[in-house]
Design an enzyme around this catalytic site. Structure first.
Site, PDB file in Angstrom:
ATOM      1  N   HIS A   1       0.832  -1.203   0.000  1.00  0.00           N
ATOM      2  CA  HIS A   1       0.000   0.000   0.000  1.00  0.00           C
ATOM      3  C   HIS A   1       0.869   1.257   0.000  1.00  0.00           C
ATOM      4  O   HIS A   1       0.716   2.133  -0.866  1.00  0.00           O
ATOM      5  CB  HIS A   1      -0.903  -0.018   1.237  1.00  0.00           C
ATOM      6  CG  HIS A   1      -1.807   1.158   1.373  1.00  0.00           C
ATOM      7  ND1 HIS A   1      -3.152   1.098   1.086  1.00  0.00           N
ATOM      8  CD2 HIS A   1      -1.575   2.442   1.771  1.00  0.00           C
ATOM      9  CE1 HIS A   1      -3.706   2.280   1.290  1.00  0.00           C
ATOM     10  NE2 HIS A   1      -2.767   3.121   1.714  1.00  0.00           N
ATOM     11  N   GLU A   2       1.790   1.334   0.964  1.00  0.00           N
ATOM     12  CA  GLU A   2       2.644   2.520   1.051  1.00  0.00           C
ATOM     13  C   GLU A   2       3.600   2.596  -0.132  1.00  0.00           C
ATOM     14  O   GLU A   2       3.956   3.688  -0.596  1.00  0.00           O
ATOM     15  CB  GLU A   2       3.418   2.518   2.371  1.00  0.00           C
ATOM     16  CG  GLU A   2       2.557   2.492   3.623  1.00  0.00           C
ATOM     17  CD  GLU A   2       1.522   3.606   3.684  1.00  0.00           C
ATOM     18  OE1 GLU A   2       1.699   4.633   3.005  1.00  0.00           O
ATOM     19  OE2 GLU A   2       0.512   3.438   4.398  1.00  0.00           O
TER      20      GLU A   2
ATOM     21  N   HIS B   1       1.809   4.388  -2.896  1.00  0.00           N
ATOM     22  CA  HIS B   1       1.876   5.842  -2.716  1.00  0.00           C
ATOM     23  C   HIS B   1       3.238   6.378  -3.171  1.00  0.00           C
ATOM     24  O   HIS B   1       3.328   7.396  -3.865  1.00  0.00           O
ATOM     25  CB  HIS B   1       1.681   6.204  -1.239  1.00  0.00           C
ATOM     26  CG  HIS B   1       0.271   6.151  -0.767  1.00  0.00           C
ATOM     27  ND1 HIS B   1      -0.777   6.768  -1.432  1.00  0.00           N
ATOM     28  CD2 HIS B   1      -0.280   5.575   0.343  1.00  0.00           C
ATOM     29  CE1 HIS B   1      -1.899   6.566  -0.761  1.00  0.00           C
ATOM     30  NE2 HIS B   1      -1.630   5.846   0.316  1.00  0.00           N
TER      31      HIS B   1
ATOM     32  N   HIS C   1       3.691   6.345  -6.909  1.00  0.00           N
ATOM     33  CA  HIS C   1       2.858   7.412  -7.470  1.00  0.00           C
ATOM     34  C   HIS C   1       3.608   8.744  -7.353  1.00  0.00           C
ATOM     35  O   HIS C   1       3.700   9.520  -8.308  1.00  0.00           O
ATOM     36  CB  HIS C   1       1.528   7.466  -6.714  1.00  0.00           C
ATOM     37  CG  HIS C   1       0.470   8.292  -7.374  1.00  0.00           C
ATOM     38  ND1 HIS C   1      -0.789   8.446  -6.845  1.00  0.00           N
ATOM     39  CD2 HIS C   1       0.474   9.037  -8.508  1.00  0.00           C
ATOM     40  CE1 HIS C   1      -1.506   9.225  -7.627  1.00  0.00           C
ATOM     41  NE2 HIS C   1      -0.758   9.612  -8.640  1.00  0.00           N
TER      42      HIS C   1
END
Length: 603
Positions: free
Chosen positions: A392-393, A396, A399
Site C-alpha cells: 500500500h505505502e 503511494h 505514485h
C-alpha cells in the site's frame, strides 16, 4: 526484529532505517537551508503590488516563489521525517518546530500572491501564460483562475482568513474532549481475568477480541460514556456544519457539497452516484452479515460482533525481505522497471522498517520534490497484514516518484481524490497473488475474510459516512437545526439501512455517528470509497489487458497535479462520473463473500 523488546532509535541497525541523504546529507546542511528561507522569501515578497505589471514581472516573481517554496518544502519534509522516526528526540522536535515556524512566517509574507494574481485581467493573464516561458507555472495559474468566481474582495478575504483559526474550534474541542478528557473516564474491561483500561485506542483492540463478553463490555461502556456527553458533542458537530455553511454562503457556492467538490472539478453526480450505487448493492452486504453470524456461530449478530476477525490469524512468518519479494512478484503486471525501482527502494533506504521507542505508530508514505519518497513502517513479520501495508505505502511512493519525475515543481502534487488509487491498486494485486498461492483452505479463508472486511470498511462504511454528512448539511441548509435527537435519528436510520435485518443494535449504537473525527473535515470520506472503486477497476483492467492498458495506468501515475482527478483517472481507463467502477467494486465484494461462503460450507 521479532523480539518483544522495542529498541531505542540509536540501537536500530542503519540498514533498517531510511537514508535521508537524498534530501540533505547532514543536519548542518539542513540548518543552512533553513537560514536561506528568510532571504528567499524576501526576494519573492519584493514583487508585492507588481504582479500585474507585465508578463516579464510575473514570470520573474514566479521564479522567486518557486525557489522559496521548493526550499521550504524540502526543509519541512526532512524535519518531519526525523521527528516521526523518534518523537523522543529533542533535537528532532526542535528542528520540526522551527520548520513549522518558518513555514508560517513565509505563508504570511507571501499571502498576497494568489489574490493579486486573480486580480489581473483574465484575458491578459491567459495571453501571458500561453507563452512557452510560463510552461512550468501555467497549470498552477489556471487552477487559480478556476476558483476566481468564488474569491471575494481583498478586505473580505482578510476577514475570512482572520477567522480561520476560530473556525477550527469545534474540531479542536472535539479532539480534546474525546482523546483527553473523556479518555480518562471510560473505565476498565475484564479480559482473561485482568482489568484492562478502556480508551479510544484499546477500544479497537477489544472489538477484535475472540471473547464476546469482552467485546460486549467494552462496547457498552464506551458508548455509554459518549451518550453522557451527547449534548456537548452534538453541539460541536453542529458548529462544524454551520461553519461549512457560513463559508459556502459567504463565497456564493450553491451548497456545502458544491464548495467541497468544486476546487477539484469533481461533479456533484460523482457523490450522488456513489450513494445510489451502493444502495442498490446493499443485499450483498446484508448477505455478508448473515455469513458473519453463521461463521461466528451466533444466534443473533450484534453491533459489537462486526470487527472480530472471522478467521483467527493464520500462523505464518514473513520476513521483511520475503515481503519485498512478495511485492515484486505480485506487482509483476506493472513491469520490471516499476518492481525493480520499488523493491530496490524498500531494501535500500526508502523505508524505515521496524518499531523503535518514540517512533510514530502505523505507516505512511511521504515524499517531496527533492529526494526519494520515504516510507515509515512498523513491520511485524508475524502479521500478514503488514505485507499489504508495505504494498500500500509502496503504491503511494511510486505514485509520488512518477509525479515528481514527470512534472514541474509547481504542479507535481496530486489530489487526495487520486491518492488512494495507486495504494489500493497494489493491495489488490498482492491479495490476488497470495490467494492464488495459498497453501491450504484455512489461509484462503483468512485472506478472503480479511479482504472482505477491507472492502466493506473502505467502500460501504465510508459511503454510509458520506451519506450522513450530506444529510446533516442539507438539513441545516434547508433551515433545520441539528439537535442530538435528530443526529441520532438520522444515523440510526442509516445503520439499519446499511447493516440490514441481521443486525441487532443497542439503544445507543447510534452514538457512533457522534464519534467520527473525519466528520470535522466535511465531504472527505467519500474519497476512500471512490478511490477503492477506481483501483479495483484499474487493477482488473491492467491484469487482464495488454501494454496499452498498462501504459494508460502509468500515464495516470505520471499526471501528478497536471490534470484534475476525474480527467487523470479517465486517462488511466476509468470514468468515475459513471457508476460502472462502483458497481464493479460491489461485484468484487459479492464475489469474495461467495468464495468465503463456499469454503465455509465445504468445511
Amino acid at each position: 526484529m521479532s523480539s518483544k523488546k522495542i529498541p531505542a532509535r540509536k540501537d536500530v541497525p542503519e540498514k533498517d532505517k531510511w537514508n535521508l541523504s537524498s534530501i540533505y546529507k547532514s543536519d548542518s546542511e539542513w540548518e543552512e537551508a533553513l537560514k536561506s528561507i528568510s532571504e528567499l522569501t524576501k526576494k519573492a515578497a519584493a514583487f508585492k503590488g507588481k504582479l500585474g505589471e507585465s508578463s516579464e514581472t510575473l514570470l520573474a516573481a514566479f521564479k522567486e516563489l518557486e525557489a522559496a517554496n521548493l526550499v521550504m518544502e524540502t526543509v519541512y519534509h526532512y524535519a518531519s521525517l526525523m521527528h516521526e522516526a523518534d518523537e523522543d528526540d529533542t533535537q528532532a522536535a526542535d528542528r520540526y518546530g522551527r520548520a513549522i515556524m518558518a513555514y508560517t512566517q513565509m505563508q504570511a509574507e507571501l499571502s498576497f500572491v494568489e489574490p493579486e494574481i486573480q486580480a489581473i485581467d483574465e484575458e491578459k493573464l491567459r495571453s501571458w501564460i500561453s507563452k512557452s516561458d510560463f510552461a512550468d507555472y501555467k497549470i498552477y495559474i489556471e487552477k487559480l483562475l478556476h476558483l476566481k468566481q468564488f474569491i471575494l474582495s481583498e478586505k473580505e478575504e482578510r476577514i475570512l482568513s482572520l477567522g480561520m483559526q476560530t473556525s477550527q474550534t469545534a474540531e479542536t474541542a472535539f479532539s480534546v474532549l474525546t482523546n483527553v478528557d473523556m479518555n480518562k473516564t471510560f473505565g476498565t474491561v475484564t479480559e482473561n481475568g485482568e482489568e484492562k483500561p478502556l480508551t479510544e485506542t484499546t477500544w479497537g483492540l477489544f472489538m477484535h477480541s475472540q471473547d464476546r463478553k469482552v467485546r460486549e463490555e467494552a462496547y457498552k461502556k464506551f458508548y455509554a460514556k459518549y451518550e453522557e456527553h451527547q449534548n456537548t458533542i452534538a453541539a460541536l458537530y453542529a458548529g462544524s456544519v454551520n461553519q461549512d455553511i457560513f463559508s459556502m454562503r459567504a463565497r456564493g457556492y450553491k451548497s456545502s457539497l458544491d464548495q467541497a467538490l468544486y476546487s477539484n472539478k469533481v461533479p456533484l453526480s460523482v457523490y450522488h452516484n456513489l450513494i445510489e450505487c451502493v444502495h442498490k448493492n446493499l443485499p450483498a452486504l446484508h448477505d455478508y452479515y448473515k455469513l458473519r453470524r453463521e461463521m461466528l456461530g451466533l444466534d443473533e449478530l450484534r453491533h459489537y460482533d462486526v470487527y472480530v476477525p472471522l478467521v483467527k490469524s493464520v500462523k505464518s512468518k514473513t520476513t521483511y525481505e520475503e515481503a519485498v519479494e512478495i511485492c515484486r512478484n505480485a506487482l509483476t503486471p506493472l513491469g520490471k522497471e516499476y518492481t525493480d525501482r520499488l523493491c530496490d527502494g524498500l531494501l535500500n533506504g526508502w523505508a524505515d522498517r521496524y518499531e523503535n521507542v518514540g517512533k510514530r505508530s502505523g505507516a505512511f508514505s511521504s515524499g517531496c520534490y527533492v529526494g526519494n519518497p520515504y516510507i515509515l513502517l512498523n513491520y511485524n513479520e508475524e502479521n500478514i497484514r503488514d505485507v499489504f501495508t508495505m504494498a500500500h505505502e509502496g503504491g503511494h511512493s511510486m505514485h509520488s516518484w512518477y509525479a515528481v519525475h514527470n512534472n514541474p515543481f509547481m504542479s507535481y502534487d496530486y489530489t487526495i481524490f487520486e491518492a488512494e488509487v495507486a495504494s489500493t491498486f497494489n493491495e489488490e494485486l498482492v491479495f490476488e497473488y497470495l490467494l492464488k498461492n495459498a497453501k491450504d483452505a484455512e489461509m484462503k479463508k483468512y485472506l478472503l475474510s480479511m479482504r472482505a472486511d477491507d472492502i466493506l470498511a473502505t467502500l460501504y462504511r465510508q459511503t454510509m459516512f458520506a451519506e450522513f454528512e450530506l444529510k446533516t448539511h442539507e438539513l441545516v441548509e434547508n433551515g433545520t437545526p441539528l439537535t442530538p435527537e435528530l443526529l441520532r435519528k438520522v444515523y440510526r436510520e442509516l445503520l439499519e439501512l446499511y447493516f440490514g435485518p441481521e443486525m441487532h443494535f443497542e439503544s445507543n449504537s447510534d452514538m457512533e455517528g457522534l464519534r467520527i473525527p473525519h466528520f470535522y473535515s466535511a465531504f472527505y470520506v467519500y474519497k476512500y470509497a471512490t478511490g477503492i472503486s477506481a483501483s479495483l477497476a484499474l487493477a482488473k483492467r491492467v491484469t487482464n489487458g495488454g501494454e496499452k492498458e498498462r501504459q494508460d495506468y502509468f500515464e495516470f501515475l505520471k499526471s501528478g497535479g497536471s490534470r484534475y482527478p476525474i480527467e487523470a483517472l479517465k486517462v488511466a481507463g476509468v470514468d468515475m462520473e459513471k457508476t460502472e467502477p462502483v458497481q464493479a467494486a460491489c461485484d468484487e465484494f459479492k464475489k469474495i463473500v461467495a468464495e468465503l461462503r463456499n469454503l465455509s460450507d465445504n468445511k
